[in-house]
Design a protein around this motif. Sequence first.
Motif, PDB file in Angstrom:
ATOM      1  N   MET A   1      -8.444 -95.708   4.773  1.00 59.44           N
ATOM      2  CA  MET A   1      -9.804 -96.256   4.868  1.00 59.44           C
ATOM      3  C   MET A   1     -10.870 -95.178   4.648  1.00 59.44           C
ATOM      4  N   ALA A   2     -10.593 -93.951   5.110  1.00 61.03           N
ATOM      5  CA  ALA A   2     -11.585 -92.893   4.968  1.00 61.03           C
ATOM      6  C   ALA A   2     -11.470 -92.182   3.624  1.00 61.03           C
ATOM      7  N   GLU A   3     -10.469 -92.527   2.832  1.00 60.85           N
ATOM      8  CA  GLU A   3     -10.251 -91.923   1.523  1.00 60.85           C
ATOM      9  C   GLU A   3     -10.151 -90.408   1.633  1.00 60.85           C
ATOM     10  N   SER A   4      -9.394 -89.948   2.631  1.00 67.86           N
ATOM     11  CA  SER A   4      -9.192 -88.512   2.849  1.00 67.86           C
ATOM     12  C   SER A   4      -7.834 -88.090   2.302  1.00 67.86           C
ATOM     13  N   PRO A   5      -7.790 -87.040   1.462  1.00 64.16           N
ATOM     14  CA  PRO A   5      -6.505 -86.569   0.933  1.00 64.16           C
ATOM     15  C   PRO A   5      -5.771 -85.748   1.979  1.00 64.16           C
ATOM     16  N   VAL A   6      -4.885 -86.389   2.713  1.00 65.10           N
ATOM     17  CA  VAL A   6      -4.166 -85.739   3.813  1.00 65.10           C
ATOM     18  C   VAL A   6      -2.670 -85.785   3.549  1.00 65.10           C
ATOM     19  N   LEU A   7      -2.004 -84.621   3.713  1.00 65.91           N
ATOM     20  CA  LEU A   7      -0.551 -84.560   3.616  1.00 65.91           C
ATOM     21  C   LEU A   7       0.036 -84.663   5.022  1.00 65.91           C
ATOM     22  N   LEU A   8       0.796 -85.725   5.261  1.00 65.73           N
ATOM     23  CA  LEU A   8       1.481 -85.915   6.540  1.00 65.73           C
ATOM     24  C   LEU A   8       2.943 -85.530   6.371  1.00 65.73           C
ATOM     25  N   ILE A   9       3.446 -84.664   7.247  1.00 66.56           N
ATOM     26  CA  ILE A   9       4.842 -84.239   7.201  1.00 66.56           C
ATOM     27  C   ILE A   9       5.519 -84.678   8.494  1.00 66.56           C
ATOM     28  N   GLY A  10       6.627 -85.383   8.369  1.00 63.88           N
ATOM     29  CA  GLY A  10       7.329 -85.877   9.543  1.00 63.88           C
ATOM     30  C   GLY A  10       8.780 -85.445   9.561  1.00 63.88           C
ATOM     31  N   GLY A  11       9.265 -85.109  10.725  1.00 65.07           N
ATOM     32  CA  GLY A  11      10.684 -84.806  10.870  1.00 65.07           C
ATOM     33  C   GLY A  11      11.493 -86.092  10.929  1.00 65.07           C
ATOM     34  N   ALA A  12      12.791 -85.977  10.800  1.00 69.48           N
ATOM     35  CA  ALA A  12      13.661 -87.160  10.837  1.00 69.48           C
ATOM     36  C   ALA A  12      15.079 -86.736  11.196  1.00 69.48           C
ATOM     37  N   ALA A  13      15.881 -87.717  11.558  1.00 70.32           N
ATOM     38  CA  ALA A  13      17.294 -87.457  11.840  1.00 70.32           C
ATOM     39  C   ALA A  13      17.974 -86.898  10.593  1.00 70.32           C
ATOM     40  N   ALA A  14      19.041 -86.157  10.783  1.00 70.03           N
ATOM     41  CA  ALA A  14      19.794 -85.589   9.658  1.00 70.03           C
ATOM     42  C   ALA A  14      20.212 -86.690   8.688  1.00 70.03           C
ATOM     43  N   THR A  15      20.307 -86.348   7.422  1.00 69.28           N
ATOM     44  CA  THR A  15      20.574 -87.344   6.373  1.00 69.28           C
ATOM     45  C   THR A  15      21.829 -88.174   6.652  1.00 69.28           C
ATOM     46  N   LEU A  16      22.870 -87.534   7.197  1.00 72.69           N
ATOM     47  CA  LEU A  16      24.115 -88.258   7.470  1.00 72.69           C
ATOM     48  C   LEU A  16      24.022 -89.152   8.704  1.00 72.69           C
ATOM     49  N   LEU A  17      23.024 -88.907   9.553  1.00 75.37           N
ATOM     50  CA  LEU A  17      22.940 -89.626  10.823  1.00 75.37           C
ATOM     51  C   LEU A  17      21.896 -90.731  10.829  1.00 75.37           C
ATOM     52  N   LYS A  18      21.217 -90.930   9.727  1.00 74.77           N
ATOM     53  CA  LYS A  18      20.194 -91.969   9.685  1.00 74.77           C
ATOM     54  C   LYS A  18      20.814 -93.341   9.922  1.00 74.77           C
ATOM     55  N   GLY A  19      20.197 -94.083  10.828  1.00 72.28           N
ATOM     56  CA  GLY A  19      20.671 -95.415  11.136  1.00 72.28           C
ATOM     57  C   GLY A  19      21.889 -95.456  12.038  1.00 72.28           C
ATOM     58  N   ARG A  20      22.286 -94.285  12.574  1.00 73.57           N
ATOM     59  CA  ARG A  20      23.483 -94.225  13.417  1.00 73.57           C
ATOM     60  C   ARG A  20      23.157 -93.963  14.886  1.00 73.57           C
ATOM     61  N   GLY A  21      21.870 -94.066  15.223  1.00 76.10           N
ATOM     62  CA  GLY A  21      21.499 -93.911  16.618  1.00 76.10           C
ATOM     63  C   GLY A  21      21.202 -92.496  17.043  1.00 76.10           C
ATOM     64  N   ALA A  22      20.791 -91.639  16.111  1.00 71.82           N
ATOM     65  CA  ALA A  22      20.422 -90.264  16.450  1.00 71.82           C
ATOM     66  C   ALA A  22      19.133 -90.265  17.280  1.00 71.82           C
ATOM     67  N   LEU A  23      18.842 -89.142  17.923  1.00 72.63           N
ATOM     68  CA  LEU A  23      17.624 -89.016  18.724  1.00 72.63           C
ATOM     69  C   LEU A  23      16.389 -89.304  17.866  1.00 72.63           C
ATOM     70  N   GLN A  24      15.541 -90.208  18.314  1.00 72.12           N
ATOM     71  CA  GLN A  24      14.277 -90.566  17.655  1.00 72.12           C
ATOM     72  C   GLN A  24      14.487 -91.044  16.216  1.00 72.12           C
ATOM     73  N   ASP A  25      15.608 -91.671  15.975  1.00 71.20           N
ATOM     74  CA  ASP A  25      15.896 -92.218  14.646  1.00 71.20           C
ATOM     75  C   ASP A  25      15.112 -93.507  14.456  1.00 71.20           C
ATOM     76  N   ILE A  26      14.232 -93.524  13.476  1.00 70.57           N
ATOM     77  CA  ILE A  26      13.387 -94.699  13.237  1.00 70.57           C
ATOM     78  C   ILE A  26      13.086 -94.783  11.750  1.00 70.57           C
ATOM     79  N   ASP A  27      12.882 -95.976  11.261  1.00 69.06           N
ATOM     80  CA  ASP A  27      12.558 -96.189   9.844  1.00 69.06           C
ATOM     81  C   ASP A  27      11.067 -95.901   9.634  1.00 69.06           C
ATOM     82  N   GLN A  28      10.750 -94.608   9.514  1.00 70.11           N
ATOM     83  CA  GLN A  28       9.353 -94.209   9.359  1.00 70.11           C
ATOM     84  C   GLN A  28       8.752 -94.685   8.040  1.00 70.11           C
ATOM     85  N   MET A  29       9.550 -94.750   7.007  1.00 67.46           N
ATOM     86  CA  MET A  29       9.039 -95.116   5.686  1.00 67.46           C
ATOM     87  C   MET A  29       8.413 -96.510   5.689  1.00 67.46           C
TER      88      MET A  29
END
Length: 496
Positions: A1-29
């Motif tokens: 809404m503010a038309e601000s060019p902002v780069l957001l960087i987020g951590g995520a569960a390891a690639t092999l553990l996505k969707g397997r119940g890792a700590l803070q595993d969530i579909d951020q995309m």
Amino acid sequence: MAESPVLLIGGAAATLLKGRGALQDIDQMSLFKPLCKYCATITKVRDIVPTLKTALNEAQSGTPGPVFVEFPIDVLYPYDIVYSQLGVKENGPVNFVQRIINWYLRNHISNLFAGAFEERDKTPLKPVIPKASSSQVQKSIELISRAKRPLILVGSQATLPPVPAEQLRKSLEKIGIPCFLGGMARGLLGQYSPIQPRQKRGEALKEADVVILAGAVADFRLSYGRTFSRKSKIIAVNRNKNQLLKNSDMFWKPTIAIEGDVASFITELADGLKGFKCDQEWIQKLKDKDNDKENVNREKSKEKTEKHLNPLKVLMEAEEVMSDNTVMVADGGDFVSTAAYILRPRSPLHWLDPGAFGTLGVGGGFALGAKLCRPDCDVWIIYGDGSLGYSIAEFDTFTRHKIPVIALVGNDAAWTQIEREQLPMFGSSVACKLDYLNYETVSVGYGGKGCRLDRSNEDKIKEVLLQAIKDSREGHSVLINALIGTTNFREGSLSV
């Protein structure tokens, strides 16, 4: 809404553990895709540089906006740590199934780190910025040249790169057409300018024969386009096609619609309108209306409220003491809406507010950024008492990191912007009432300074504000808790 060019960087569960119940595993995309221009997940170390280059380019191109890049932790950790956590069974008897698993895991980590240490081209990609065509500029020049009562509405988008704000200011002054400034464009023409009226915009729009929407949008701020006269010729300029034509299917129609950079267009207009001179009677008429309204506001500031202080008086005193080197951060509803009529930003890019989305709670973060970028400036946060609750804890940050700011809180013990429409409609203030709390003591608890303004020290408002400026320049953050009463200044205002 503010038309601000902002780069957001987020951590995520390891690639092999996505969707397997890792700590803070969530579909951020799925959360970020509706909000960001570009979203990507890093799945190989070698993709980090090219993905970030693309993301930064997308953030700045076209209509600027946020982008999100997700980094699973295994693309951030060293090879040996990732390998040790994979679960490859190296010792003891290994059956066929385990050999398959080991092969899969080793293949995965090999692919993860393949090419990781090869040199990458880090040269930034050049943003793609749309520009008005020469024929669109020429048609606009011809239309404006015939105008008797032209008007320019400048919105936040006009302040975007590549044109520096100072160059845009010179172009607007060269054109000489009366300008109403909104959003981040406030302050573009300085504290006082002969071509900048601030009041009675609706009346001016009804009289104008040519209106230039220079990044301004026909949303609720312009009554969805209903404020325009049916006889007006409208030149609309915006990088975003949806914003450019907002509500043009209902209440207004652009004579010329330009999907392009606002400031570049204004600069070309200034070069092409050589010899054009706006009717001085039109400029003076708007300034006279402006002065009349300013005088009415000044008289209203002298009225006694039922209790505590008149908010207009507090703001006018603040306007008088603020230096020419002041950055104003607006975070609130009713009190901040009143402040927008009273306070005059001194320079381009010296006003920050939540924008059309009206996100309360931005004050603390905006002030931190402003003071870090411009440490020589006095940074003021204009808070409502409701919005203050979202970021008052940042006084801890201000103190620990030695980032002194001044917070002026309009404390009317209510969510007044909500109550203003709720009470007449339903006869109830339920969920709108707060208390006249001692917010200044919270600031002191976080290591800052605090003071209170009310009816008992009304004659010392200016003295208190000047002391706050002095304390801030000596390295202390200060919260001024101004207890205010109710006026009819914004009676009938509905923000919908």
